[in-house]
Scaffold this active site. Sequence first.
Site, PDB file in Angstrom:
ATOM      1  N   SER A   7       0.856  -1.181   0.000  1.00  0.00           N
ATOM      2  CA  SER A   7       0.000   0.000   0.000  1.00  0.00           C
ATOM      3  C   SER A   7       0.898   1.238   0.000  1.00  0.00           C
ATOM      4  CB  SER A   7      -0.885  -0.005   1.252  1.00  0.00           C
ATOM      5  OG  SER A   7      -1.429   1.277   1.441  1.00  0.00           O
ATOM      6  N   HIS A  32      -1.204  -1.315  -4.009  1.00  0.00           N
ATOM      7  CA  HIS A  32      -2.533  -0.983  -3.489  1.00  0.00           C
ATOM      8  C   HIS A  32      -2.568   0.538  -3.307  1.00  0.00           C
ATOM      9  CE1 HIS A  32      -5.969  -1.811  -0.648  1.00  0.00           C
ATOM     10  NE2 HIS A  32      -5.472  -0.803   0.043  1.00  0.00           N
ATOM     11  N   ASP A  34      -4.726   3.694  -2.027  1.00  0.00           N
ATOM     12  CA  ASP A  34      -5.838   4.077  -1.164  1.00  0.00           C
ATOM     13  C   ASP A  34      -6.418   5.420  -1.594  1.00  0.00           C
ATOM     14  OD1 ASP A  34      -5.942   1.955   0.811  1.00  0.00           O
ATOM     15  OD2 ASP A  34      -3.968   2.638   1.462  1.00  0.00           O
ATOM     16  N   MET A  36      -9.186   8.215  -1.052  1.00  0.00           N
ATOM     17  CA  MET A  36     -10.114   8.681   0.006  1.00  0.00           C
ATOM     18  C   MET A  36     -10.734  10.020  -0.395  1.00  0.00           C
ATOM     19  SD  MET A  36      -7.721   7.956   3.311  1.00  0.00           S
ATOM     20  CE  MET A  36      -6.719   6.468   3.426  1.00  0.00           C
ATOM     21  N   HIS A  65      -8.232   1.030  -3.859  1.00  0.00           N
ATOM     22  CA  HIS A  65      -9.122   0.821  -2.717  1.00  0.00           C
ATOM     23  C   HIS A  65      -9.939   2.093  -2.555  1.00  0.00           C
ATOM     24  CE1 HIS A  65      -9.372  -0.055   1.917  1.00  0.00           C
ATOM     25  NE2 HIS A  65     -10.549   0.006   1.335  1.00  0.00           N
ATOM     26  N   MET A  67     -12.135   4.336  -0.850  1.00  0.00           N
ATOM     27  CA  MET A  67     -12.777   4.702   0.423  1.00  0.00           C
ATOM     28  C   MET A  67     -13.511   6.011   0.167  1.00  0.00           C
ATOM     29  SD  MET A  67      -9.707   3.571   2.918  1.00  0.00           S
ATOM     30  CE  MET A  67      -8.547   3.546   1.570  1.00  0.00           C
ATOM     31  N   MET A 134     -11.174  -5.330   6.387  1.00  0.00           N
ATOM     32  CA  MET A 134     -10.413  -4.231   6.996  1.00  0.00           C
ATOM     33  C   MET A 134     -10.092  -4.644   8.431  1.00  0.00           C
ATOM     34  SD  MET A 134      -9.809  -1.821   4.859  1.00  0.00           S
ATOM     35  CE  MET A 134      -8.967  -0.783   6.041  1.00  0.00           C
ATOM     36  N   ASP A 172      -6.311  -5.927   5.275  1.00  0.00           N
ATOM     37  CA  ASP A 172      -5.696  -4.605   5.109  1.00  0.00           C
ATOM     38  C   ASP A 172      -5.804  -3.829   6.418  1.00  0.00           C
ATOM     39  OD1 ASP A 172      -4.710  -2.238   4.039  1.00  0.00           O
ATOM     40  OD2 ASP A 172      -6.549  -1.731   2.942  1.00  0.00           O
TER      41      ASP A 172
HETATM   42  C1  DX5 Z   1      -6.273   2.270   5.560  1.00  0.00           C
HETATM   43  C2  DX5 Z   1      -5.791   1.803   4.215  1.00  0.00           C
HETATM   44  C3  DX5 Z   1      -4.696   0.797   4.294  1.00  0.00           C
HETATM   45  C4  DX5 Z   1      -3.432   1.377   4.895  1.00  0.00           C
HETATM   46  C5  DX5 Z   1      -2.673   0.302   5.614  1.00  0.00           C
HETATM   47  O1  DX5 Z   1      -7.397   3.024   5.386  1.00  0.00           O
HETATM   48  O2  DX5 Z   1      -6.844   1.203   3.507  1.00  0.00           O
HETATM   49  O3  DX5 Z   1      -4.425   0.254   3.013  1.00  0.00           O
HETATM   50  O4  DX5 Z   1      -2.629   1.953   3.917  1.00  0.00           O
HETATM   51  O5  DX5 Z   1      -1.663   0.881   6.356  1.00  0.00           O
HETATM   52  P1  DX5 Z   1      -0.850   0.051   7.448  1.00  0.00           P
HETATM   53  O6  DX5 Z   1      -0.347  -1.182   6.771  1.00  0.00           O
HETATM   54  O7  DX5 Z   1       0.227   0.970   7.899  1.00  0.00           O
HETATM   55  O8  DX5 Z   1      -1.842  -0.266   8.536  1.00  0.00           O
HETATM   56 ZN    ZN Z   2      -6.299   0.119   1.718  1.00  0.00          ZN
END
Ligand code: DX5
Ligand code: ZN
Length: 237
Positions: A7, A32, A34, A36, A65, A67, A134, A172
């Site tokens: 990620s 990956h 993220d 948001m 991903h 969000m 999650m 994740d």
């Molecule tokens: C959180 C993300 C994850 C995040 C994981 O909202 O979806 O993908 O990057 O980070 P770590 O591995 O540091 O928990």
């Molecule tokens: Zn993620």
Amino acid sequence: MIKIGASILSADFGNLKEEIKKAEEAGVDFFHVDVMDGHFVPNISMGIGIAKHVKKLTELPVDVHLMVENVDIFINEFEEMDYITFHIEAVKFPFRIINKIKSIGAKPIVALNPATPLDAIEYILDEVYAVLIMTVEPGFSGQKFIPIMTKKIRKLKSMIVENGYDTKIFVDGGINVETAPLAVKSGADVLIAASAIFGKDDVKTAVKELRDSALKALDINFLNKKSEKQSNLNKEE
Ligand code: DX5
Ligand code: ZN
């Protein structure tokens, strides 16, 4: 075979090219990204432009991903991505979303926030490529793995096995050398990590240690089962 997704949320955005290269050389299986929107989660990270940029920088698969609240309007923007992960909490018509993702040639993955029960995805389980559990509340990297999520992973694994599906389980959030073994022993197939990979000085060693921790845990599981079988056989004799 356990797979590892890097990620990029914990990567140095100023050196994305080098960061991606380092992770590739360290043997990660995919990236990956993220995305948001500041509504679905209380954070804003990166968007369409960065995802496309990452896709150009690597030959490895890229997973976005989402969000975000308004999943539907963004899907077409991600057509070159390999996996599109959407949250079940954000959509009203999951079959429609899944079909839309498939129609642009990507693999649909459904994500569940930690407190969302598995019932929410029972009827789409065979339609998606994978379920992403999650293991932290979404929104930030560097949070602690929520231990009771191992129960949820085990439950999901039995739902998949009992129905004879071939849906994968992704995890994740808070995945590191201590928690990866717990996740894979519970049934996870794919580990996604940000801080346990990009947060480390030596990315190569970090990925190797993460993979080894998972493989070792699976071996122990395997050996336990083997000795259980053996002792049952001995009892029968
Ligand atoms: C959180 C993300 C994850 C995040 C994981 O909202 O979806 O993908 O990057 O980070 P770590 O591995 O540091 O928990
Ligand atoms: Zn993620």
